[in-house]
Write a protein that holds these residues in place. Structure first.
Motif, PDB file in Angstrom:
ATOM      1  N   GLY A 207       0.549  -1.733  -0.577  1.00  0.00           N
ATOM      2  CA  GLY A 207       0.032   0.185   0.098  1.00  0.00           C
ATOM      3  C   GLY A 207       1.073   1.246   0.418  1.00  0.00           C
ATOM      4  N   THR A 208       1.855   1.366   0.833  1.00  0.00           N
ATOM      5  CA  THR A 208       3.001   3.047   0.851  1.00  0.00           C
ATOM      6  C   THR A 208       3.812   2.177  -0.342  1.00  0.00           C
ATOM      7  N   GLY A 209       3.657   1.646  -0.948  1.00  0.00           N
ATOM      8  CA  GLY A 209       4.537   1.682  -2.126  1.00  0.00           C
ATOM      9  C   GLY A 209       3.483   2.354  -3.455  1.00  0.00           C
ATOM     10  N   MET A 210       2.343   1.947  -3.475  1.00  0.00           N
ATOM     11  CA  MET A 210       1.362   2.360  -4.662  1.00  0.00           C
ATOM     12  C   MET A 210       1.019   4.070  -4.448  1.00  0.00           C
ATOM     13  N   CYS A 211       1.454   4.350  -2.983  1.00  0.00           N
ATOM     14  CA  CYS A 211       1.221   5.308  -2.371  1.00  0.00           C
ATOM     15  C   CYS A 211       2.302   6.427  -2.981  1.00  0.00           C
ATOM     16  N   ALA A 212       3.284   5.920  -3.401  1.00  0.00           N
ATOM     17  CA  ALA A 212       4.937   6.619  -3.732  1.00  0.00           C
ATOM     18  C   ALA A 212       5.056   6.224  -4.735  1.00  0.00           C
ATOM     19  N   SER A 213       4.452   5.401  -6.006  1.00  0.00           N
ATOM     20  CA  SER A 213       4.653   4.695  -6.612  1.00  0.00           C
ATOM     21  C   SER A 213       3.457   6.225  -7.076  1.00  0.00           C
ATOM     22  N   ALA A 214       2.263   6.671  -6.811  1.00  0.00           N
ATOM     23  CA  ALA A 214       1.493   6.895  -7.758  1.00  0.00           C
ATOM     24  C   ALA A 214       1.282   8.392  -7.640  1.00  0.00           C
ATOM     25  N   LEU A 215       2.881   9.100  -6.732  1.00  0.00           N
ATOM     26  CA  LEU A 215       2.663   9.926  -6.545  1.00  0.00           C
ATOM     27  C   LEU A 215       4.546  10.879  -7.633  1.00  0.00           C
ATOM     28  N   PHE A 216       4.344   9.749  -7.552  1.00  0.00           N
ATOM     29  CA  PHE A 216       5.780  10.303  -8.632  1.00  0.00           C
ATOM     30  C   PHE A 216       5.495  10.013 -10.157  1.00  0.00           C
ATOM     31  N   HIS A 217       4.452   9.129 -10.073  1.00  0.00           N
ATOM     32  CA  HIS A 217       2.896   9.127 -11.264  1.00  0.00           C
ATOM     33  C   HIS A 217       2.673  10.384 -11.265  1.00  0.00           C
ATOM     34  N   HIS A 218       2.035  11.519 -10.544  1.00  0.00           N
ATOM     35  CA  HIS A 218       1.987  12.341 -11.100  1.00  0.00           C
ATOM     36  C   HIS A 218       2.646  13.229 -11.484  1.00  0.00           C
ATOM     37  N   ASP A 235      -5.229  -6.957  -7.754  1.00  0.00           N
ATOM     38  CA  ASP A 235      -6.102  -6.268  -7.485  1.00  0.00           C
ATOM     39  C   ASP A 235      -6.036  -4.693  -8.351  1.00  0.00           C
ATOM     40  N   THR A 236      -6.596  -3.457  -8.831  1.00  0.00           N
ATOM     41  CA  THR A 236      -6.506  -2.020  -9.015  1.00  0.00           C
ATOM     42  C   THR A 236      -7.342  -1.465  -7.792  1.00  0.00           C
ATOM     43  N   LEU A 237      -6.252  -0.626  -6.486  1.00  0.00           N
ATOM     44  CA  LEU A 237      -6.170  -0.208  -5.833  1.00  0.00           C
ATOM     45  C   LEU A 237      -6.611   2.452  -6.435  1.00  0.00           C
ATOM     46  N   GLU A 238      -6.657   1.849  -5.640  1.00  0.00           N
ATOM     47  CA  GLU A 238      -6.881   3.841  -5.545  1.00  0.00           C
ATOM     48  C   GLU A 238      -6.310   4.704  -4.737  1.00  0.00           C
ATOM     49  N   ILE A 239      -5.767   5.528  -5.409  1.00  0.00           N
ATOM     50  CA  ILE A 239      -4.812   6.374  -4.889  1.00  0.00           C
ATOM     51  C   ILE A 239      -4.745   7.829  -4.224  1.00  0.00           C
ATOM     52  N   GLY A 240      -5.451   8.887  -3.580  1.00  0.00           N
ATOM     53  CA  GLY A 240      -5.396  10.180  -4.276  1.00  0.00           C
ATOM     54  C   GLY A 240      -4.754  10.991  -3.410  1.00  0.00           C
ATOM     55  N   PHE A 241      -4.729  12.056  -3.825  1.00  0.00           N
ATOM     56  CA  PHE A 241      -3.237  13.356  -3.270  1.00  0.00           C
ATOM     57  C   PHE A 241      -3.995  14.268  -3.417  1.00  0.00           C
ATOM     58  N   GLU A 242      -3.449  15.201  -2.656  1.00  0.00           N
ATOM     59  CA  GLU A 242      -3.861  16.793  -3.092  1.00  0.00           C
ATOM     60  C   GLU A 242      -2.345  17.499  -2.675  1.00  0.00           C
ATOM     61  N   PRO A 243      -1.195  17.715  -4.443  1.00  0.00           N
ATOM     62  CA  PRO A 243      -0.222  18.812  -4.830  1.00  0.00           C
ATOM     63  C   PRO A 243      -0.200  19.559  -4.064  1.00  0.00           C
ATOM     64  N   ASP A 246       5.711  21.873  -5.084  1.00  0.00           N
ATOM     65  CA  ASP A 246       7.091  21.821  -5.251  1.00  0.00           C
ATOM     66  C   ASP A 246       7.670  20.401  -4.454  1.00  0.00           C
ATOM     67  N   ASN A 247       6.616  19.412  -4.838  1.00  0.00           N
ATOM     68  CA  ASN A 247       7.300  18.208  -5.085  1.00  0.00           C
ATOM     69  C   ASN A 247       6.817  17.504  -3.641  1.00  0.00           C
ATOM     70  N   LYS A 248       5.447  18.441  -3.133  1.00  0.00           N
ATOM     71  CA  LYS A 248       5.321  18.164  -1.447  1.00  0.00           C
ATOM     72  C   LYS A 248       3.301  18.010  -1.403  1.00  0.00           C
ATOM     73  N   PHE A 249       2.984  16.974  -1.400  1.00  0.00           N
ATOM     74  CA  PHE A 249       1.246  16.546  -0.523  1.00  0.00           C
ATOM     75  C   PHE A 249       0.897  16.362   0.562  1.00  0.00           C
ATOM     76  N   SER A 250       0.058  16.076   0.665  1.00  0.00           N
ATOM     77  CA  SER A 250      -1.529  16.380   1.594  1.00  0.00           C
ATOM     78  C   SER A 250      -1.683  14.949   1.447  1.00  0.00           C
ATOM     79  N   ASN A 251      -3.048  15.108   2.568  1.00  0.00           N
ATOM     80  CA  ASN A 251      -4.003  14.886   1.920  1.00  0.00           C
ATOM     81  C   ASN A 251      -3.506  13.725   0.883  1.00  0.00           C
ATOM     82  N   VAL A 252      -3.149  12.041   1.484  1.00  0.00           N
ATOM     83  CA  VAL A 252      -2.892  10.831   0.404  1.00  0.00           C
ATOM     84  C   VAL A 252      -3.503   9.945   0.672  1.00  0.00           C
ATOM     85  N   THR A 253      -4.462   9.313   0.402  1.00  0.00           N
ATOM     86  CA  THR A 253      -5.439   8.526   1.026  1.00  0.00           C
ATOM     87  C   THR A 253      -5.633   7.171   0.139  1.00  0.00           C
TER      88      THR A 253
END
Ligand SMILES: N[C@H](CCC[C@H](N)C(=O)O)C(=O)O
Length: 268
Positions: A207-218, A235-243, A246-253
């Protein structure tokens, strides 16, 4: 005898124990034995429910298959949320829990669980690491450390060889890192495979790897939130985030399944 529940989040599987009375005191060796797929229950890790200390509903302690404690676990957090929601009657829809990586919340949404992750940090791109077969390697801590490399032929990749080379690379000493390999499926859709620290092998999901990979895809493509992530277990899961810029993010789900498989008891 130790009573446990076996769960998995998208194939990343766990032994779950209720230690709210703090009566269970397992050694690193005992946890490794429980996670052993031939001599124990078999799992990628162990989740322990403990009493909260800072006002959350529970404390969540995560241990890798080698028995070592890690800061947290994204797929494990979904399973922890589904497990602890049932401890209340009626079942709670939202539970909060303290981890080394911060206090997280889990929301039950139909058959899925959504985790509000801690804010990522230490994001660093194009690391000074050159490994054969791999292009640029990036890093971010999404609760636990993750390296991410984009590859062309994900199914053909030797994840164990390449994952171990990153996981043990001097650049990440002394604690090491998890290693993710990603490829784009569509504008807002990637596939990843993960070599996990402390499992020392490929897991069916991280899960944390999915988050990391999705942020770099963004960052690399401008893909908007949410990003879909296909994982090795199917499975296919969903990663949400708020850019935030400056490559900083919050509200990662992190949203995906959390499945109960069986309960049991075992000699420890
Ligand atoms: N499977 C986990 C990651 C565990 C991380 C652990 N392997 C470590 O950092 O030592 C997840 O779903 O996020």
């Amino acid at each position: 005898m130790l009573n446990f529940t076996k769960m998995n989040g998208a194939g990343n599987d766990f032994v779950v124990i209720d230690n709210r009375d703090l009566s269970i005191n397992l050694s690193k060796e005992q946890i490794a034995q429980l996670c052993d797929r031939h001599r124990g229950v078999g799992a990628d890790g162990l989740l322990a429910v403990e009493p909260a200390e800072n006002g959350a509903d529970y404390k969540f302690r995560y241990y890798n298959a080698d028995g070592g404690e890690a800061e947290m676990c994204g797929n494990g957090a979904r399973c922890f949320g589904a497990y602890t929601a049932r401890l209340s009657s009626p079942t709670k829809e939202i539970v909060t829990f303290e981890t080394i990586a911060g206090t997280l919340s889990a929301e039950l949404i139909g058959d899925n669980v959504r985790i509000a992750m801690s804010d990522p940090f230490d994001l660093d791109m194009n690391l000074p690491i050159a490994l054969p077969d791999l292009g640029n390697i990036h890093f971010v801590n999404t609760g636990v450390p993750h390296a991410v490399a984009y590859v062309k032929d994900l199914p053909a990749l030797d994840v164990v060889k390449n994952g171990a080379a990153i996981r043990y690379h001097d650049h990440f000493a002394p604690n090491g890192t998890n290693a993710n390999f990603a490829c784009a499926i569509g504008p807002d859709h990637i596939a990843i495979r993960t070599y996990e620290r402390g499992v020392e092998g490929e897991t069916l999901a991280c899960g944390t790897g999915m988050c990391a990979s999705a942020l770099f895809h963004h960052i690399l493509t401008g893909a908007a939130s949410p990003i879909k992530v296909d994982v090795a277990g199917g499975d296919t899961l969903e990663i949400g985030f708020e850019p935030l810029g400056d490559n900083k993010f919050s509200n990662v789900t992190l949203t995906g399944p959390a499945d109960f498989v069986f309960t049991g008891s075992i000699e420890v």
